[in-house]
Design a protein around this motif. Structure first.
Motif, mmCIF file in Angstrom:
data_model
loop_
_atom_site.group_PDB
_atom_site.id
_atom_site.type_symbol
_atom_site.label_atom_id
_atom_site.label_comp_id
_atom_site.label_asym_id
_atom_site.label_seq_id
_atom_site.Cartn_x
_atom_site.Cartn_y
_atom_site.Cartn_z
ATOM 1 N N LEU A 143 3.861 9.237 1.769
ATOM 2 C CA LEU A 143 3.643 8.382 0.619
ATOM 3 C C LEU A 143 4.829 7.429 -0.357
ATOM 4 N N HIS A 144 5.356 8.126 -0.577
ATOM 5 C CA HIS A 144 6.540 6.767 -1.741
ATOM 6 C C HIS A 144 6.703 6.073 -0.611
ATOM 7 N N ARG A 145 7.266 7.002 0.759
ATOM 8 C CA ARG A 145 8.176 5.882 1.182
ATOM 9 C C ARG A 145 7.357 4.393 2.160
ATOM 10 N N ALA A 146 6.262 4.694 2.314
ATOM 11 C CA ALA A 146 4.965 4.080 2.394
ATOM 12 C C ALA A 146 4.726 2.973 0.679
ATOM 13 N N ALA A 147 5.181 3.460 -0.255
ATOM 14 C CA ALA A 147 5.068 3.019 -0.794
ATOM 15 C C ALA A 147 5.972 2.138 -1.029
ATOM 16 N N GLU A 148 7.098 1.892 -1.167
ATOM 17 C CA GLU A 148 8.536 1.446 -0.761
ATOM 18 C C GLU A 148 8.235 0.531 0.212
ATOM 19 N N VAL A 149 7.951 0.519 1.654
ATOM 20 C CA VAL A 149 7.901 -0.274 2.605
ATOM 21 C C VAL A 149 6.988 -1.503 2.402
ATOM 22 N N ALA A 150 5.366 -0.901 2.250
ATOM 23 C CA ALA A 150 4.563 -1.968 1.277
ATOM 24 C C ALA A 150 5.220 -3.476 0.348
ATOM 25 N N GLY A 151 5.853 -2.259 -0.856
ATOM 26 C CA GLY A 151 6.480 -3.246 -1.984
ATOM 27 C C GLY A 151 5.477 -3.983 -2.108
ATOM 28 N N ASP A 152 6.277 -5.794 -2.570
ATOM 29 C CA ASP A 152 5.341 -6.311 -2.824
ATOM 30 C C ASP A 152 4.626 -7.839 -1.706
ATOM 31 N N THR A 153 3.640 -6.734 -0.556
ATOM 32 C CA THR A 153 3.676 -7.480 0.802
ATOM 33 C C THR A 153 1.637 -7.894 0.341
ATOM 34 N N GLY A 154 1.235 -7.215 -1.027
ATOM 35 C CA GLY A 154 0.219 -6.722 -1.547
ATOM 36 C C GLY A 154 -0.416 -6.431 -0.674
ATOM 37 N N ILE A 155 0.313 -5.227 0.233
ATOM 38 C CA ILE A 155 -0.793 -3.892 0.681
ATOM 39 C C ILE A 155 -0.448 -3.087 0.101
ATOM 40 N N THR A 156 -1.455 -1.949 -0.679
ATOM 41 C CA THR A 156 -1.074 -1.215 -1.551
ATOM 42 C C THR A 156 -1.307 0.336 -0.840
ATOM 43 N N VAL A 157 -1.051 1.757 -1.180
ATOM 44 C CA VAL A 157 -0.930 2.680 -0.557
ATOM 45 C C VAL A 157 -2.060 3.541 -1.388
ATOM 46 N N GLY A 158 -1.853 5.034 -0.697
ATOM 47 C CA GLY A 158 -2.795 5.383 -1.552
ATOM 48 C C GLY A 158 -3.188 7.294 -0.572
ATOM 49 N N GLY A 159 -3.380 7.982 -1.604
ATOM 50 C CA GLY A 159 -3.254 9.150 -0.976
ATOM 51 C C GLY A 159 -5.622 9.860 -1.007
ATOM 52 N N GLN A 160 -5.340 11.119 -0.106
ATOM 53 C CA GLN A 160 -5.843 11.346 0.705
ATOM 54 C C GLN A 160 -7.038 12.746 0.499
ATOM 55 N N ASP A 161 -6.807 12.556 -1.116
ATOM 56 C CA ASP A 161 -7.488 14.109 -2.154
ATOM 57 C C ASP A 161 -6.270 14.271 -3.346
ATOM 58 N N CYS A 162 -6.809 15.130 -3.798
ATOM 59 C CA CYS A 162 -6.073 15.684 -5.260
ATOM 60 C C CYS A 162 -6.527 16.216 -6.003
ATOM 61 N N HIS A 163 -6.056 17.338 -6.751
ATOM 62 C CA HIS A 163 -6.769 18.433 -7.498
ATOM 63 C C HIS A 163 -7.877 17.986 -8.629
ATOM 64 N N ALA A 164 -8.078 18.564 -8.654
ATOM 65 C CA ALA A 164 -8.845 18.571 -10.182
ATOM 66 C C ALA A 164 -7.980 18.391 -11.591
ATOM 67 N N ALA A 165 -6.429 19.328 -11.891
ATOM 68 C CA ALA A 165 -6.254 19.495 -12.715
ATOM 69 C C ALA A 165 -5.245 18.788 -12.279
ATOM 70 N N THR A 166 -4.608 18.317 -13.889
ATOM 71 C CA THR A 166 -3.093 17.737 -14.044
ATOM 72 C C THR A 166 -2.457 17.640 -13.458
#
Ligand code: PGA
Length: 249
Positions: free
Chosen positions: A45-68
Motif C-alpha cells: 500500500l505505502h509503495r503503491a501510494a508513492e507510485v501513484a503520487g499525484d497522477t490522480g490514481i488513488t490507493v485503498g485497502g481490502q479490509d480493516c479492523h473495527a478498532a483503531t
C-alpha cells in the motif's frame, strides 16, 4: 453528478514487481472523467501510494479492523490504512465473508471505523447462485445493505458494490437486465433510507468478471457508476481497457 469509478482489487496478488503495472497505468493518466482506485495487498500500500503520487490514481485497502488500535495480532486498522496513503477501503467482500466468517454487523462496525478515519468505504453485497436460483436475490441484497451500511453514510464516504458471488472470478456475468434490476433496487433502498439527495449521490459499482470486452455493455446499464475489478485489474493493459470503456459512457 456521480463521478464514475474504476476500482481494482488485487486481492492476495502481487509483490513489489507488480508495481510496474501501477507505473504503466499511472503513465496513461490523468483521466478527466473517471476516478481510478487500486487496492493492492496491504504490504504494497505505502509503495503503491508513492507510485501513484499525484497522477490522480488513488490507493485503498481490502479490509480493516473495527478498532483503531490494540491487541489484534495480524490486523490493520483504518487509521493505519490512511497513514499508509489509502483513501478508501473495500469491506464485506464475499471472500472475507466466506474465508473469515464476516457477518453484516462485522462489516458495519468496520465501515464505521473506516468512515471515522476519513476513508471512502466500498461495501460489497451479492447473492450466491443458490440464492439467485431460489429468487431470493433482492431479499439477500436488502438484508446485507441494512445490516452492513452504517447510519453515518453519505455520498462521499459510501460506495456500494454489487458482486454476485457466482460471477466472481468465474467468467460468468449476469444479464444486463439482471444487473439493472439489482442496481435500481440498491438505489431505491438507499433513497428510502438516507433520503433522495444522499441516496442519489452514492456511487454503485458492479463487480464480477468485468473485462475490457464486456465493460462497455455493463457501463451502459442504469445506476452502474463503474466497476470493482479483480483479475482484470492486475494488468495495466486490461484495466486501461476498462477505464477507456468507462470514459466513453
Ligand atoms: P473478478 O473479481 O473481477 O476477478 O471476477 C471481482 C471482485 O472480486 O471484486
Amino acid at each position: 453528478m456521480r463521478r464514475r469509478l474504476a476500482a481494482g482489487n488485487w486481492k492476495m496478488n502481487g509483490t513489489a514487481a507488480a508495481l510496474t503495472e501501477l507505473k504503466a497505468l499511472a503513465g496513461a493518466f490523468p483521466s478527466a472523467s473517471v476516478d481510478v482506485l487500486i487496492c493492492p495487498p496491504a504490504t504494497l500500500l505505502h509503495r503503491a501510494a508513492e507510485v501513484a503520487g499525484d497522477t490522480g490514481i488513488t490507493v485503498g485497502g481490502q479490509d480493516c479492523h473495527a478498532a483503531t488500535s490494540g491487541a489484534h495480532t495480524g490486523d490493520i486498522s483504518a487509521d493505519m490504512l490512511a497513514d499508509a496513503g489509502a483513501s478508501a477501503v473495500i469491506l464485506g467482500h464475499s471472500e472475507r465473508r466466506t474465508d473469515h466468517a464476516e457477518q453484516n454487523e462485522d462489516v458495519r462496525a468496520k465501515a464505521r471505523a473506516a468512515m471515522d478515519a476519513g476513508l471512502t468505504t466500498i461495501i460489497c453485497v451479492g447473492e450466491s447462485l443458490e440464492q439467485r436460483e431460489a429468487a431470493n436475490t433482492l431479499d439477500i441484497i436488502g438484508g446485507q445493505m441494512s445490516g452492513s451500511i452504517p447510519d453515518q453514510s453519505t455520498g462521499e464516504n459510501l460506495i456500494v458494490a454489487y458482486e454476485p458471488i457466482w460471477a466472481i472470478g468465474t467468467g460468468k456475468v449476469p444479464t444486463l437486465d439482471e444487473i439493472g434490476e439489482v442496481h435500481d433496487f440498491i438505489r431505491s433502498r438507499l433513497e428510502r433510507r438516507f433520503g433522495e439527495g444522499v441516496g442519489r449521490s452514492v456511487r454503485l459499482l458492479y463487480g464480477g468478471s468485468v473485462k475490457p470486452s464486456n465493460a462497455a455493455d455493463i457501463f451502459g446499464v442504469s445506476n452502474v457508476d463503474g466497476a470493482l475489478v479483480g483479475g482484470a485489474s492486475l494488468k495495466a493493459q486490461d484495466f486501461s481497457g476498462i477505464i477507456d470503456a468507462l470514459e466513453r459512457v
